[in-house]
Design a protein around this motif. Structure first.
Motif, mmCIF file in Angstrom:
data_model
loop_
_atom_site.group_PDB
_atom_site.id
_atom_site.type_symbol
_atom_site.label_atom_id
_atom_site.label_comp_id
_atom_site.label_asym_id
_atom_site.label_seq_id
_atom_site.Cartn_x
_atom_site.Cartn_y
_atom_site.Cartn_z
ATOM 1 N N LEU A 27 -5.083 15.711 -7.219
ATOM 2 C CA LEU A 27 -3.906 15.641 -6.361
ATOM 3 C C LEU A 27 -4.048 14.488 -5.356
ATOM 4 C CD1 LEU A 27 -1.235 16.773 -5.274
ATOM 5 C CD2 LEU A 27 -2.581 18.333 -3.841
ATOM 6 N N TYR A 28 -5.233 14.399 -4.722
ATOM 7 C CA TYR A 28 -5.471 13.323 -3.765
ATOM 8 C C TYR A 28 -5.355 11.961 -4.442
ATOM 9 C CZ TYR A 28 -7.315 16.894 -0.571
ATOM 10 O OH TYR A 28 -7.460 17.990 0.245
ATOM 11 N N PHE A 29 -5.889 11.871 -5.661
ATOM 12 C CA PHE A 29 -5.840 10.604 -6.395
ATOM 13 C C PHE A 29 -4.394 10.176 -6.635
ATOM 14 C CE2 PHE A 29 -5.594 8.108 -10.275
ATOM 15 C CZ PHE A 29 -6.600 7.175 -10.094
ATOM 16 N N ILE A 30 -3.548 11.100 -7.074
ATOM 17 C CA ILE A 30 -2.143 10.786 -7.362
ATOM 18 C C ILE A 30 -1.406 10.373 -6.085
ATOM 19 C CG2 ILE A 30 0.059 11.763 -8.117
ATOM 20 C CD1 ILE A 30 -1.550 13.526 -10.057
ATOM 21 N N ILE A 31 -1.642 11.106 -4.991
ATOM 22 C CA ILE A 31 -0.977 10.788 -3.721
ATOM 23 C C ILE A 31 -1.381 9.403 -3.226
ATOM 24 C CG2 ILE A 31 -0.816 11.417 -1.278
ATOM 25 C CD1 ILE A 31 -1.099 14.341 -2.131
ATOM 26 N N ILE A 32 -2.675 9.118 -3.255
ATOM 27 C CA ILE A 32 -3.168 7.825 -2.771
ATOM 28 C C ILE A 32 -2.678 6.697 -3.669
ATOM 29 C CG2 ILE A 32 -5.257 6.441 -2.388
ATOM 30 C CD1 ILE A 32 -6.680 9.062 -1.650
ATOM 31 N N LEU A 33 -2.693 6.910 -4.973
ATOM 32 C CA LEU A 33 -2.234 5.884 -5.912
ATOM 33 C C LEU A 33 -0.754 5.567 -5.700
ATOM 34 C CD1 LEU A 33 -2.758 4.037 -8.339
ATOM 35 C CD2 LEU A 33 -2.207 5.984 -9.833
ATOM 36 N N ILE A 34 0.071 6.599 -5.547
ATOM 37 C CA ILE A 34 1.514 6.394 -5.317
ATOM 38 C C ILE A 34 1.741 5.647 -4.003
ATOM 39 C CG2 ILE A 34 3.694 7.584 -4.810
ATOM 40 C CD1 ILE A 34 2.847 9.753 -6.790
ATOM 41 N N TRP A 35 0.983 6.018 -2.976
ATOM 42 C CA TRP A 35 1.153 5.354 -1.670
ATOM 43 C C TRP A 35 0.750 3.885 -1.752
ATOM 44 C CZ3 TRP A 35 3.845 6.421 2.426
ATOM 45 C CH2 TRP A 35 3.588 5.761 3.635
ATOM 46 N N TYR A 36 -0.372 3.616 -2.436
ATOM 47 C CA TYR A 36 -0.844 2.221 -2.589
ATOM 48 C C TYR A 36 0.161 1.383 -3.370
ATOM 49 C CZ TYR A 36 -3.599 -1.681 -4.422
ATOM 50 O OH TYR A 36 -4.043 -2.928 -4.776
ATOM 51 N N LEU A 37 0.662 1.917 -4.477
ATOM 52 C CA LEU A 37 1.648 1.185 -5.274
ATOM 53 C C LEU A 37 2.944 0.972 -4.491
ATOM 54 C CD1 LEU A 37 1.186 2.867 -8.782
ATOM 55 C CD2 LEU A 37 0.349 0.627 -8.034
ATOM 56 N N SER A 38 3.329 1.961 -3.683
ATOM 57 C CA SER A 38 4.531 1.839 -2.860
ATOM 58 C C SER A 38 4.387 0.718 -1.843
ATOM 59 C CB SER A 38 4.827 3.158 -2.145
ATOM 60 O OG SER A 38 5.042 4.200 -3.066
ATOM 61 N N ILE A 39 3.195 0.607 -1.256
ATOM 62 C CA ILE A 39 2.932 -0.470 -0.297
ATOM 63 C C ILE A 39 3.064 -1.830 -0.980
ATOM 64 C CG2 ILE A 39 1.098 -1.583 1.047
ATOM 65 C CD1 ILE A 39 0.099 1.242 1.759
ATOM 66 N N CYS A 40 2.445 -1.959 -2.152
ATOM 67 C CA CYS A 40 2.492 -3.231 -2.880
ATOM 68 C C CYS A 40 3.919 -3.593 -3.276
ATOM 69 C CB CYS A 40 1.597 -3.162 -4.118
ATOM 70 S SG CYS A 40 -0.169 -3.038 -3.760
ATOM 71 N N VAL A 41 4.666 -2.602 -3.770
ATOM 72 C CA VAL A 41 6.038 -2.856 -4.217
ATOM 73 C C VAL A 41 6.932 -3.229 -3.036
ATOM 74 C CG1 VAL A 41 8.108 -1.777 -5.177
ATOM 75 C CG2 VAL A 41 5.891 -1.424 -6.276
ATOM 76 N N ALA A 42 6.850 -2.466 -1.939
ATOM 77 C CA ALA A 42 7.705 -2.707 -0.778
ATOM 78 C C ALA A 42 7.471 -4.100 -0.195
ATOM 79 C CB ALA A 42 7.459 -1.640 0.282
ATOM 80 N N ASN A 43 6.207 -4.488 -0.049
ATOM 81 C CA ASN A 43 5.901 -5.805 0.509
ATOM 82 C C ASN A 43 6.257 -6.928 -0.460
ATOM 83 O OD1 ASN A 43 4.318 -5.689 3.270
ATOM 84 N ND2 ASN A 43 3.639 -3.936 2.066
ATOM 85 N N THR A 44 6.035 -6.688 -1.756
ATOM 86 C CA THR A 44 6.369 -7.708 -2.759
ATOM 87 C C THR A 44 7.876 -7.944 -2.819
ATOM 88 O OG1 THR A 44 4.428 -7.096 -4.084
ATOM 89 C CG2 THR A 44 6.166 -8.349 -5.189
ATOM 90 N N VAL A 45 8.663 -6.863 -2.736
ATOM 91 C CA VAL A 45 10.124 -7.002 -2.751
ATOM 92 C C VAL A 45 10.592 -7.869 -1.598
ATOM 93 C CG1 VAL A 45 12.288 -5.747 -2.373
ATOM 94 C CG2 VAL A 45 10.621 -4.876 -4.013
ATOM 95 N N LEU A 46 10.030 -7.642 -0.420
ATOM 96 C CA LEU A 46 10.421 -8.434 0.747
ATOM 97 C C LEU A 46 10.028 -9.897 0.572
ATOM 98 C CD1 LEU A 46 11.745 -8.330 3.475
ATOM 99 C CD2 LEU A 46 9.569 -7.691 4.499
#
Length: 318
Positions: A27-46
């Protein structure tokens, strides 16, 4: 653990804060992975929005791109190792990897504050000296400023903490989920005054000086805005608010880090004590794209135009 007699030998440390979480690690792995990918996607989009729209090729947005690159760099310095350790039985990491992580994390922290100082200076010139803005903040000077920020931040860390490689260690248990220089230095057989001097020098050069420059810039902006029209005041507030929130959030993160490592807080649960020092690393990389993306009108409008064009292209292809 291998003891290090000179800089060519390797020492392995154990990140003991992971503990035994059992099946929760998935569960921790999935949460951390989703958060990390979200950070990368959000910053890359900008970054992509600013890169694609030529109307955003201005010093302020170029500096913002640099800030987003740094958010991705800071997150990549933490999360991949964090994710890999989730399924490790030993939670071991070598001194070389620890030093690399420390270098990336502390360089990113310095780049963050220096970049925010540069952005504050940009806003100061734009609001207080609008007629000379294009001369002072030209594109070449902005890129040179960005290069100097990264070189300065990297060298300040190297000069401050390269002595860690020459230390001899009498322990190998790090009570954290990542490599922190304070905890590593505590494992050395003899803690010299050099570590204290290094902490002070790095804090002054990489934190207090950029923060002071940021504060001075905003105080001058505030003084000028008091004498201008309501429209200009509103414009200043709109452009400066994201930066003020970013700086404030970093200060909160520094306070949490200081409380966690400088004092013994036995009343605080272990989970909270693990998360507190990572507060800035968790929230700052996501705060930046959302604060600037939703609060700056030009970026918001550009993103809407970009989204509309993509929808039209999809419809045309269909």
């Amino acid at each position: 653990m291998e003891k290090m007699g000179n800089s060519s030998e390797t020492v392995s440390f154990v990140l003991a804060a992971y503990g035994n979480v059992g099946e929760l690690k998935y569960l921790y792995f999935i949460i951390i992975l989703i958060w990390y990918l979200s950070i990368c996607v959000a910053n890359t989009v900008l970054i992509v929005v600013i890169r694609v729209d030529r109307r955003l090729h201005e010093p302020m947005y170029i500096l913002l791109c640099n800030l987003c690159v740094n958010e991705i760099n800071a997150s990549t310095s933490l999360y991949p190792l964090l994710l890999s350790q989730m399924f490790s039985d030993s939670h071991e990491v070598t001194l070389s990897w620890c030093f690399l992580q420390m270098c990336c994390l502390y360089t990113s922290a310095s780049v963050e504050l220096c970049s925010l100082a540069a952005m504050a200076y940009d806003r100061y010139i734009s609001i207080c000296h609008p007629f000379t803005y294009n001369v002072i903040m030209n594109t070449e000077r902005v890129f040179l400023m960005i290069l100097l920020v990264w070189v300065f931040s990297f060298l300040s860390f190297i000069f401050s903490y390269s002595f860690i490689f020459s230390l001899k260690f009498c322990g190998n248990i790090i009570h954290s989920v990542y490599c922190d220089h304070q905890l590593i230095i505590r494992l050395s057989c003899s803690v010299s005054i050099q570590s204290f001097i290094s902490d002070i020098s790095f804090a002054i050069v990489s934190f207090f000086i950029p923060f002071s420059l940021t504060l001075v810039s905003y105080l001058k902006i505030l003084r000028v805005c008091r004498k201008t029209s309501k429209e200009n005041k509103q414009k200043a507030v709109t452009t400066c608010t994201p930066q003020i929130i970013s700086v404030s959030n970093l200060c909160v993160g520094c306070i949490f880090n200081l409380i966690d490592f400088r004092f013994v807080v036995s009343q605080v649960p272990d989970e909270v004590r693990i998360i507190l020092p990572m507060y800035a690393l968790i929230f700052q990389p996501m705060l930046t794209p959302f604060m600037y993306g939703f609060n700056l009108p030009k970026i918001r409008q550009s993103y809407q135009r970009f989204s509309v064009k993509e929808k039209i292209n999809i419809l045309v292809q269909i």
